[in-house]
Design an enzyme around this catalytic site. Structure first.
Site, PDB file in Angstrom:
ATOM      1  N   VAL A 155      10.498   8.255  -6.417  1.00  0.00           N
ATOM      2  CA  VAL A 155      11.280   7.106  -5.945  1.00  0.00           C
ATOM      3  C   VAL A 155      11.851   6.412  -7.174  1.00  0.00           C
ATOM      4  O   VAL A 155      11.101   5.999  -8.072  1.00  0.00           O
ATOM      5  CB  VAL A 155      10.415   6.122  -5.123  1.00  0.00           C
ATOM      6  N   HIS A 191       8.007   1.483 -10.261  1.00  0.00           N
ATOM      7  CA  HIS A 191       6.815   0.996  -9.557  1.00  0.00           C
ATOM      8  C   HIS A 191       5.593   1.328 -10.382  1.00  0.00           C
ATOM      9  O   HIS A 191       5.477   2.420 -10.938  1.00  0.00           O
ATOM     10  CB  HIS A 191       6.710   1.620  -8.158  1.00  0.00           C
ATOM     11  N   HIS A 198       1.804   2.151 -10.208  1.00  0.00           N
ATOM     12  CA  HIS A 198       0.732   2.561  -9.304  1.00  0.00           C
ATOM     13  C   HIS A 198      -0.549   1.850  -9.733  1.00  0.00           C
ATOM     14  O   HIS A 198      -0.905   1.866 -10.920  1.00  0.00           O
ATOM     15  CB  HIS A 198       0.478   4.074  -9.410  1.00  0.00           C
ATOM     16  N   ASN A 209       5.241   6.480 -13.494  1.00  0.00           N
ATOM     17  CA  ASN A 209       5.834   7.786 -13.766  1.00  0.00           C
ATOM     18  C   ASN A 209       7.312   7.626 -14.096  1.00  0.00           C
ATOM     19  O   ASN A 209       8.007   6.839 -13.452  1.00  0.00           O
ATOM     20  CB  ASN A 209       5.677   8.694 -12.537  1.00  0.00           C
ATOM     21  N   ARG A 254       0.833  -1.204   0.000  1.00  0.00           N
ATOM     22  CA  ARG A 254       0.000   0.000   0.000  1.00  0.00           C
ATOM     23  C   ARG A 254       0.874   1.264   0.000  1.00  0.00           C
ATOM     24  O   ARG A 254       1.871   1.326   0.722  1.00  0.00           O
ATOM     25  CB  ARG A 254      -0.934   0.011   1.217  1.00  0.00           C
ATOM     26  N   ASP A 255       0.434   2.235  -0.792  1.00  0.00           N
ATOM     27  CA  ASP A 255       1.142   3.518  -0.830  1.00  0.00           C
ATOM     28  C   ASP A 255       0.940   4.241   0.507  1.00  0.00           C
ATOM     29  O   ASP A 255      -0.151   4.241   1.072  1.00  0.00           O
ATOM     30  CB  ASP A 255       0.602   4.384  -1.986  1.00  0.00           C
ATOM     31  N   ILE A 256       1.984   4.871   1.011  1.00  0.00           N
ATOM     32  CA  ILE A 256       1.937   5.548   2.309  1.00  0.00           C
ATOM     33  C   ILE A 256       1.060   6.814   2.249  1.00  0.00           C
ATOM     34  O   ILE A 256       0.559   7.278   3.271  1.00  0.00           O
ATOM     35  CB  ILE A 256       3.376   5.896   2.778  1.00  0.00           C
TER      36      ILE A 256
HETATM   37  P1  5GP Z   1       6.276   8.324  -7.765  1.00  0.00           P
HETATM   38  O1  5GP Z   1       5.971   9.754  -7.389  1.00  0.00           O
HETATM   39  O2  5GP Z   1       7.754   8.044  -7.768  1.00  0.00           O
HETATM   40  O3  5GP Z   1       5.585   7.844  -8.993  1.00  0.00           O
HETATM   41  O4  5GP Z   1       5.629   7.452  -6.603  1.00  0.00           O
HETATM   42  C1  5GP Z   1       6.276   7.218  -5.395  1.00  0.00           C
HETATM   43  C2  5GP Z   1       5.222   6.761  -4.443  1.00  0.00           C
HETATM   44  O5  5GP Z   1       5.856   6.168  -3.326  1.00  0.00           O
HETATM   45  C3  5GP Z   1       4.353   7.903  -3.911  1.00  0.00           C
HETATM   46  O6  5GP Z   1       2.989   7.666  -4.239  1.00  0.00           O
HETATM   47  C4  5GP Z   1       4.620   7.891  -2.416  1.00  0.00           C
HETATM   48  O7  5GP Z   1       3.476   8.175  -1.646  1.00  0.00           O
HETATM   49  C5  5GP Z   1       5.122   6.459  -2.189  1.00  0.00           C
HETATM   50  N1  5GP Z   1       6.012   6.357  -1.051  1.00  0.00           N
HETATM   51  C6  5GP Z   1       7.059   7.178  -0.748  1.00  0.00           C
HETATM   52  N2  5GP Z   1       7.646   6.758   0.390  1.00  0.00           N
HETATM   53  C7  5GP Z   1       6.957   5.654   0.792  1.00  0.00           C
HETATM   54  C8  5GP Z   1       7.101   4.784   1.909  1.00  0.00           C
HETATM   55  O8  5GP Z   1       7.981   4.931   2.759  1.00  0.00           O
HETATM   56  N3  5GP Z   1       6.215   3.752   2.011  1.00  0.00           N
HETATM   57  C9  5GP Z   1       5.226   3.551   1.080  1.00  0.00           C
HETATM   58  N4  5GP Z   1       4.397   2.510   1.282  1.00  0.00           N
HETATM   59  N5  5GP Z   1       5.065   4.360   0.017  1.00  0.00           N
HETATM   60  C10 5GP Z   1       5.924   5.391  -0.127  1.00  0.00           C
END
Ligand code: 5GP
Ligand code: ZN
Length: 114
Positions: free
Chosen positions: A96, A100, A102, A87, A29-31
């Site tokens: 990150v 990944h 979503h 992304n 799950r996303d945080i």
């Molecule tokens: P991006 O912006 O790179 O496409 O998505 C990165 C995602 O990682 C974001 O939706 C963010 O909320 C999630 N995220 C960042 N840090 C953590 C974490 O420590 N744990 C979890 N579960 N999700 C994270």
């Protein structure tokens, strides 16, 4: 990659809220959820961005999508519908740098995306 957050999830150094795992893929799950269901599906292998994929990763990417469909079913959002998005780099909002997928569902999605 010792300094990669998602590699720490894969190694078990940090435990996310895992919803699915197999030999190649981890889903958690996303945080900071952007929908009632917001799960991230990652390969266990470190790949920084979509631009870094090679021909050898083709099957692995397929496995990310197969896992997404499994999780969508598990979460009960498969019939209503859901969105998957990856992304790539700054303008897409990648924060990150371990690829990944979503998986977002449980509400209506807008198009075009923001
Ligand atoms: P991006 O912006 O790179 O496409 O998505 C990165 C995602 O990682 C974001 O939706 C963010 O909320 C999630 N995220 C960042 N840090 C953590 C974490 O420590 N744990 C979890 N579960 N999700 C994270
Ligand atoms: Zn990584």
């Amino acid at each position: 990659m010792s300094d990669c957050l998602f590699c720490k999830f894969v190694s078990g150094e940090i435990s996310p809220q895992t919803v699915y795992e197999d030999d190649d893929v981890l889903a958690f799950r996303d945080i900071n959820p952007q929908a009632p269901c917001h799960v991230l599906i990652i390969p266990k292998k470190h790949i920084s961005t979509l631009n870094d994929l090679t021909e050898q990763d083709a099957e692995l990417v397929g496995k990310l999508y197969l896992a997404a469909a499994k999780v969508a079913k598990q979460e009960g959002i498969d019939e209503a519908g859901y969105r998957t998005v990856m992304n790539c780099n700054e303008q897409a909002g990648q924060t990150v740098f371990h690829i990944h997928l979503h998986l977002l569902g449980g509400r209506c999605m807008n198009w075009p995306p923001g």
